[in-house]
Design an enzyme around this catalytic site. Structure first.
Site, PDB file in Angstrom:
ATOM      1  N   THR A 122      51.260 -90.704 -34.503  1.00  0.00           N
ATOM      2  CA  THR A 122      50.036 -90.052 -34.977  1.00  0.00           C
ATOM      3  C   THR A 122      50.399 -89.180 -36.174  1.00  0.00           C
ATOM      4  OG1 THR A 122      49.219 -90.044 -32.712  1.00  0.00           O
ATOM      5  CG2 THR A 122      48.162 -88.517 -34.250  1.00  0.00           C
ATOM      6  N   PHE A 152      46.557 -95.691 -28.922  1.00  0.00           N
ATOM      7  CA  PHE A 152      45.563 -94.972 -28.111  1.00  0.00           C
ATOM      8  C   PHE A 152      45.894 -94.964 -26.625  1.00  0.00           C
ATOM      9  CE2 PHE A 152      43.377 -96.209 -32.004  1.00  0.00           C
ATOM     10  CZ  PHE A 152      42.741 -95.027 -32.362  1.00  0.00           C
ATOM     11  N   LEU A 153      47.144 -95.337 -26.263  1.00  0.00           N
ATOM     12  CA  LEU A 153      47.472 -95.396 -24.834  1.00  0.00           C
ATOM     13  C   LEU A 153      47.442 -94.008 -24.209  1.00  0.00           C
ATOM     14  CD1 LEU A 153      50.584 -94.252 -24.257  1.00  0.00           C
ATOM     15  CD2 LEU A 153      51.195 -96.419 -25.271  1.00  0.00           C
ATOM     16  N   ARG A 154      47.141 -93.991 -22.897  1.00  0.00           N
ATOM     17  CA  ARG A 154      47.217 -92.747 -22.115  1.00  0.00           C
ATOM     18  C   ARG A 154      48.420 -92.824 -21.201  1.00  0.00           C
ATOM     19  NH1 ARG A 154      41.991 -93.793 -18.972  1.00  0.00           N
ATOM     20  NH2 ARG A 154      42.820 -95.840 -19.460  1.00  0.00           N
ATOM     21  N   GLU A 155      49.121 -91.730 -21.029  1.00  0.00           N
ATOM     22  CA  GLU A 155      50.212 -91.712 -20.068  1.00  0.00           C
ATOM     23  C   GLU A 155      49.623 -91.938 -18.679  1.00  0.00           C
ATOM     24  OE1 GLU A 155      52.709 -88.266 -20.649  1.00  0.00           O
ATOM     25  OE2 GLU A 155      52.763 -88.615 -22.797  1.00  0.00           O
ATOM     26  N   LEU A 259      34.541 -86.430 -18.272  1.00  0.00           N
ATOM     27  CA  LEU A 259      33.621 -85.339 -17.952  1.00  0.00           C
ATOM     28  C   LEU A 259      34.061 -84.643 -16.669  1.00  0.00           C
ATOM     29  CD1 LEU A 259      30.061 -86.758 -18.828  1.00  0.00           C
ATOM     30  CD2 LEU A 259      31.317 -84.951 -20.018  1.00  0.00           C
ATOM     31  N   CYS A 269      49.517 -84.598 -26.606  1.00  0.00           N
ATOM     32  CA  CYS A 269      48.702 -85.023 -27.756  1.00  0.00           C
ATOM     33  C   CYS A 269      47.459 -84.202 -28.040  1.00  0.00           C
ATOM     34  CB  CYS A 269      48.381 -86.495 -27.624  1.00  0.00           C
ATOM     35  SG  CYS A 269      49.906 -87.449 -27.831  1.00  0.00           S
TER      36      CYS A 269
HETATM   37  P1  NAD Z   1      58.654 -89.171 -27.746  1.00  0.00           P
HETATM   38  O1  NAD Z   1      59.215 -87.880 -28.190  1.00  0.00           O
HETATM   39  O2  NAD Z   1      58.523 -89.468 -26.278  1.00  0.00           O
HETATM   40  O3  NAD Z   1      59.514 -90.378 -28.368  1.00  0.00           O
HETATM   41  C1  NAD Z   1      59.975 -90.443 -29.678  1.00  0.00           C
HETATM   42  C2  NAD Z   1      61.367 -91.085 -29.630  1.00  0.00           C
HETATM   43  O4  NAD Z   1      61.801 -91.411 -30.944  1.00  0.00           O
HETATM   44  C3  NAD Z   1      62.447 -90.181 -29.033  1.00  0.00           C
HETATM   45  O5  NAD Z   1      63.046 -90.831 -27.948  1.00  0.00           O
HETATM   46  C4  NAD Z   1      63.438 -89.959 -30.192  1.00  0.00           C
HETATM   47  O6  NAD Z   1      64.765 -89.858 -29.768  1.00  0.00           O
HETATM   48  C5  NAD Z   1      63.208 -91.211 -31.013  1.00  0.00           C
HETATM   49  N1  NAD Z   1      63.563 -91.106 -32.430  1.00  0.00           N
HETATM   50  C6  NAD Z   1      63.283 -90.089 -33.290  1.00  0.00           C
HETATM   51  N2  NAD Z   1      63.726 -90.394 -34.519  1.00  0.00           N
HETATM   52  C7  NAD Z   1      64.301 -91.626 -34.445  1.00  0.00           C
HETATM   53  C8  NAD Z   1      64.914 -92.490 -35.396  1.00  0.00           C
HETATM   54  N3  NAD Z   1      65.024 -92.141 -36.677  1.00  0.00           N
HETATM   55  N4  NAD Z   1      65.384 -93.674 -34.968  1.00  0.00           N
HETATM   56  C9  NAD Z   1      65.259 -94.032 -33.681  1.00  0.00           C
HETATM   57  N5  NAD Z   1      64.678 -93.267 -32.724  1.00  0.00           N
HETATM   58  C10 NAD Z   1      64.199 -92.081 -33.115  1.00  0.00           C
HETATM   59  O7  NAD Z   1      57.257 -89.301 -28.462  1.00  0.00           O
HETATM   60  P2  NAD Z   1      55.985 -90.159 -27.986  1.00  0.00           P
HETATM   61  O8  NAD Z   1      55.275 -89.428 -26.896  1.00  0.00           O
HETATM   62  O9  NAD Z   1      56.386 -91.571 -27.792  1.00  0.00           O
HETATM   63  O10 NAD Z   1      55.068 -90.028 -29.285  1.00  0.00           O
HETATM   64  C11 NAD Z   1      55.405 -90.700 -30.474  1.00  0.00           C
HETATM   65  C12 NAD Z   1      54.205 -90.645 -31.400  1.00  0.00           C
HETATM   66  O11 NAD Z   1      53.108 -91.354 -30.825  1.00  0.00           O
HETATM   67  C13 NAD Z   1      53.666 -89.232 -31.679  1.00  0.00           C
HETATM   68  O12 NAD Z   1      53.203 -89.195 -32.995  1.00  0.00           O
HETATM   69  C14 NAD Z   1      52.513 -89.097 -30.703  1.00  0.00           C
HETATM   70  O13 NAD Z   1      51.528 -88.199 -31.162  1.00  0.00           O
HETATM   71  C15 NAD Z   1      51.966 -90.496 -30.695  1.00  0.00           C
HETATM   72  N6  NAD Z   1      51.263 -90.879 -29.454  1.00  0.00           N
HETATM   73  C16 NAD Z   1      51.774 -90.503 -28.233  1.00  0.00           C
HETATM   74  C17 NAD Z   1      51.125 -90.913 -27.063  1.00  0.00           C
HETATM   75  C18 NAD Z   1      51.624 -90.493 -25.703  1.00  0.00           C
HETATM   76  O14 NAD Z   1      50.921 -90.705 -24.732  1.00  0.00           O
HETATM   77  N7  NAD Z   1      52.791 -89.913 -25.562  1.00  0.00           N
HETATM   78  C19 NAD Z   1      49.988 -91.722 -27.150  1.00  0.00           C
HETATM   79  C20 NAD Z   1      49.520 -92.105 -28.412  1.00  0.00           C
HETATM   80  C21 NAD Z   1      50.184 -91.679 -29.573  1.00  0.00           C
HETATM   81  C1  UGA Z   2      45.339 -88.867 -24.589  1.00  0.00           C
HETATM   82  C2  UGA Z   2      44.255 -89.888 -24.959  1.00  0.00           C
HETATM   83  O1  UGA Z   2      43.426 -90.115 -23.814  1.00  0.00           O
HETATM   84  C3  UGA Z   2      44.871 -91.210 -25.421  1.00  0.00           C
HETATM   85  O2  UGA Z   2      43.841 -92.105 -25.837  1.00  0.00           O
HETATM   86  C4  UGA Z   2      45.801 -90.918 -26.606  1.00  0.00           C
HETATM   87  O3  UGA Z   2      46.445 -92.101 -27.034  1.00  0.00           O
HETATM   88  C5  UGA Z   2      46.848 -89.912 -26.173  1.00  0.00           C
HETATM   89  O4  UGA Z   2      46.202 -88.694 -25.721  1.00  0.00           O
HETATM   90  C6  UGA Z   2      47.740 -89.558 -27.316  1.00  0.00           C
HETATM   91  O5  UGA Z   2      47.344 -89.558 -28.449  1.00  0.00           O
HETATM   92  O6  UGA Z   2      48.873 -89.259 -26.985  1.00  0.00           O
HETATM   93  P1  UGA Z   2      46.949 -88.459 -22.502  1.00  0.00           P
HETATM   94  O7  UGA Z   2      47.315 -87.189 -23.187  1.00  0.00           O
HETATM   95  O8  UGA Z   2      48.022 -89.332 -21.955  1.00  0.00           O
HETATM   96  O9  UGA Z   2      46.079 -89.389 -23.482  1.00  0.00           O
HETATM   97  O10 UGA Z   2      46.035 -88.095 -21.255  1.00  0.00           O
HETATM   98  P2  UGA Z   2      44.455 -87.954 -20.957  1.00  0.00           P
HETATM   99  O11 UGA Z   2      44.134 -88.808 -19.814  1.00  0.00           O
HETATM  100  O12 UGA Z   2      43.643 -88.115 -22.172  1.00  0.00           O
HETATM  101  O13 UGA Z   2      44.392 -86.425 -20.476  1.00  0.00           O
HETATM  102  C7  UGA Z   2      44.659 -85.364 -21.374  1.00  0.00           C
HETATM  103  C8  UGA Z   2      44.349 -84.046 -20.705  1.00  0.00           C
HETATM  104  O14 UGA Z   2      42.941 -83.892 -20.497  1.00  0.00           O
HETATM  105  C9  UGA Z   2      44.990 -83.857 -19.327  1.00  0.00           C
HETATM  106  O15 UGA Z   2      45.470 -82.549 -19.204  1.00  0.00           O
HETATM  107  C10 UGA Z   2      43.843 -84.100 -18.366  1.00  0.00           C
HETATM  108  O16 UGA Z   2      43.991 -83.423 -17.131  1.00  0.00           O
HETATM  109  C11 UGA Z   2      42.669 -83.542 -19.153  1.00  0.00           C
HETATM  110  N1  UGA Z   2      41.378 -84.137 -18.748  1.00  0.00           N
HETATM  111  C12 UGA Z   2      41.117 -85.443 -18.988  1.00  0.00           C
HETATM  112  C13 UGA Z   2      40.428 -83.333 -18.131  1.00  0.00           C
HETATM  113  O17 UGA Z   2      40.648 -82.126 -17.899  1.00  0.00           O
HETATM  114  N2  UGA Z   2      39.220 -83.900 -17.791  1.00  0.00           N
HETATM  115  C14 UGA Z   2      38.936 -85.200 -18.021  1.00  0.00           C
HETATM  116  O18 UGA Z   2      37.802 -85.634 -17.687  1.00  0.00           O
HETATM  117  C15 UGA Z   2      39.901 -85.996 -18.635  1.00  0.00           C
END
Ligand code: NAD
Ligand code: UGA
Length: 441
Positions: A122, A152-155, A259, A269
């Site tokens: 992002t 756009f995945l959610r954990e 909601l 995020c």
């Molecule tokens: P993360 O910190 O879990 O993972 C990033 C990884 O990249 C780390 O393991 C790090 O060691 C590695 N890394 C850094 N620099 C590197 C390089 N030069 N070569 C190889 N590896 C390298 O981060 P994340 O949660 O996967 O998020 C990554 C991006 O995706 C962020 O911009 C975040 O906002 C976005 N995003 C995250 C989620 C989520 O649910 N976590 C969802 C959508 C988007």
């Molecule tokens: C969120 C977005 O949902 C993903 O689409 C996006 O890709 C991701 O951020 C990202 O950019 O990393 P995530 O953070 O994994 O995903 O989890 P969510 O399910 O969105 O929950 C976020 C927070 O909102 C949590 O603390 C959750 O408890 C809270 N939440 C969610 C509420 O309090 N109420 C709700 O109805 C939904």
């Protein structure tokens, strides 16, 4: 088709494994030695349901490899994805792009032929063009295109979100139509399997794709803050927020998801992306007051939650035992980043509470972030032993089936503060509890 994924964190690992499941050959590059050795040994460094099996199957089939040699990974790759972290920069909330820029330089040095360099991280608007500049400066001879493909995945439901996305956004440099067509052809092939399930691929300009990601996360954060404020109002007026959300959500223009009121949104995020969007808008001298207010409302909410717990205990938790169920920012993850549990537990500890906590998978990640005197328990009922109050912070499924009788037997005082509305108020009150939830009478 070969692709490379730079970064093996949540996004790189999950999306890399899903691309491999689609039949692509995916080389994941990870520089963190602990993460890399875990992945090479078949251990998954994060908790994400189903990821272990997906990684194992695709690694065994030879479609998914892990390494730290970027030149080896990008050899023959038609697309190179950047999926490294973009944490908030200290001080101003803008995204810190140092890892993205470093990755761009490394990719430029390593490539030997044409590839599309795709940003999955992002990143603020303008980043894809900046990445192109960095690559051009590092390797003036290289033939490449850039694309923005936010994730756009959610954990907790990451695999399903990747395998069956609502949409895939792909930004291209539309100012150069020839180049955009060439990059689009590659991206169409990357996402070919999704066409079979009719997942829409939406092609836009680079700036629109980058902004769509921030706008989506900020809108969802705003929706949560809205329902949290409605929950407060319901409490004042004797209304029920669950019924209100149900009534609102039936209107398709509003939608029923996101909601659920709670202790304030957390995670890696929403907090960082709302701050970053506010910053982007400030720099563009454009108003973004709704998002700025969302950030403030959420911070205030997290801070206020400990006060609710203290009030439920008669105004003091000094020398009282607080049982805490759930620590992670949401269920089905071990991620503690920006979890509401962090400010709440620190405030309770400062007020003199003894904390007995249980989380099904998040306790190891929680320990460095929570008050050091917190006791970590084997299960939910152990956490409730001798407690003066039980607080629900994360709605793990297993907590929903806890029997009120079992809690009543173990607790010293029968007070429950349920900040995720997982229990039935009537059942809890019938079992003799003083039961407080969010926005419900
Ligand atoms: P993360 O910190 O879990 O993972 C990033 C990884 O990249 C780390 O393991 C790090 O060691 C590695 N890394 C850094 N620099 C590197 C390089 N030069 N070569 C190889 N590896 C390298 O981060 P994340 O949660 O996967 O998020 C990554 C991006 O995706 C962020 O911009 C975040 O906002 C976005 N995003 C995250 C989620 C989520 O649910 N976590 C969802 C959508 C988007
Ligand atoms: C969120 C977005 O949902 C993903 O689409 C996006 O890709 C991701 O951020 C990202 O950019 O990393 P995530 O953070 O994994 O995903 O989890 P969510 O399910 O969105 O929950 C976020 C927070 O909102 C949590 O603390 C959750 O408890 C809270 N939440 C969610 C509420 O309090 N109420 C709700 O109805 C939904």
């Amino acid at each position: 088709m070969r692709i490379a994924m730079i970064g093996g964190g949540y996004v790189g690992l999950v999306s890399g494994a899903c691309f491999a499941e689609f039949g692509l050959h995916v080389a994941v590059v990870e520089t963190n030695p602990d993460r890399l050795s875990a992945l090479r040994e078949g251990r998954i460094p994060i908790y994400e349901p189903g990821l272990d099996v997906l990684v194992e199957n695709n690694a065994r089939a030879g479609r998914l490899t892990f390494g730290d040699d970027i030149a080896q990974a990008v050899a023959g790759a038609e697309a190179v994805f950047i999926a490294v972290g973009t944490p908030p920069r200290n001080g101003d909330g803008a995204a810190d792009l140092q890892y993205v820029h470093a990755a761009a330089r490394q990719i430029a040095q390593a490539l030997t032929g044409y590839a599309v360099i795709v940003t999955k991280s992002t990143v603020p608007v303008g980043s894809s063009r900046r990445i192109a500049e960095i690559i051009r400066a590092t390797r003036p001879d290289l033939d490449f295109d850039v694309a923005s493909n936010p994730e756009f995945l959610r954990e907790g439901s990451a695999i399903d979100d990747c395998m069956r996305p609502d949409r895939v956004i792909i930004g291209l440099d539309q100012k150069q139509p020839e180049r955009a067509r060439r990059a689009e052809a590659v991206m169409q092939r990357v996402y070919e399997p999704l066409k079979k399930i009719d997942a829409p691929l939406v092609f836009t300009g680079l700036e629109t794709a980058e902004l769509t990601k921030y706008a989506s996360n900020s809108f969802l954060a705003m929706k949560i803050s809205f329902i949290n404020e409605m929950a407060d109002l319901c409490e004042k007026l004797g209304a029920n927020v669950q019924e209100l959300a149900c009534g609102m959500g039936m209107d398709e223009r509003i939608g029923s998801r996101f909601l659920n009121p709670g202790p304030g949104y957390g995670g890696s995020c929403f907090p960082k992306d709302t701050l970053a969007l506010s910053r982007i808008a400030q720099e563009a001298q454009s108003g973004c007051r709704l998002v700025e207010t969302t950030v403030q409302v959420n911070e205030a909410r997290k801070a206020a939650m400990a006060g609710r717990i203290i009030a439920a205990c008669g105004g003091s938790v000094n020398n009282k035992t607080v049982a805490v169920l759930g620590l992670t920012f949401k269920p089905e993850t071990d991620d503690m980043r920006e979890s509401a549990s962090i400010p709440i537990l620190h405030r309770l500890a400062e007020a003199g509470a003894r904390l007995q906590a249980y989380d099904p998978v998040g306790m190891d990640a929680a320990k460095p972030l929570l008050p050091p005197e917190t006791t970590y328990c084997e299960n939910a009922l152990d956490a409730a032993q001798g407690a003066d109050v039980l607080v629900v912070l994360t709605e793990w499924e297993q907590f929903r089936s806890i029997s009120p009788e079992a809690l009543a037997q173990r607790m010293q005082n029968k007070i429950i503060v349920d900040l995720r509305n997982i229990f039935d108020p009537a059942v809890m009150r019938a079992s003799g509890f003083s039961y407080l939830s969010v926005g419900r009478p």
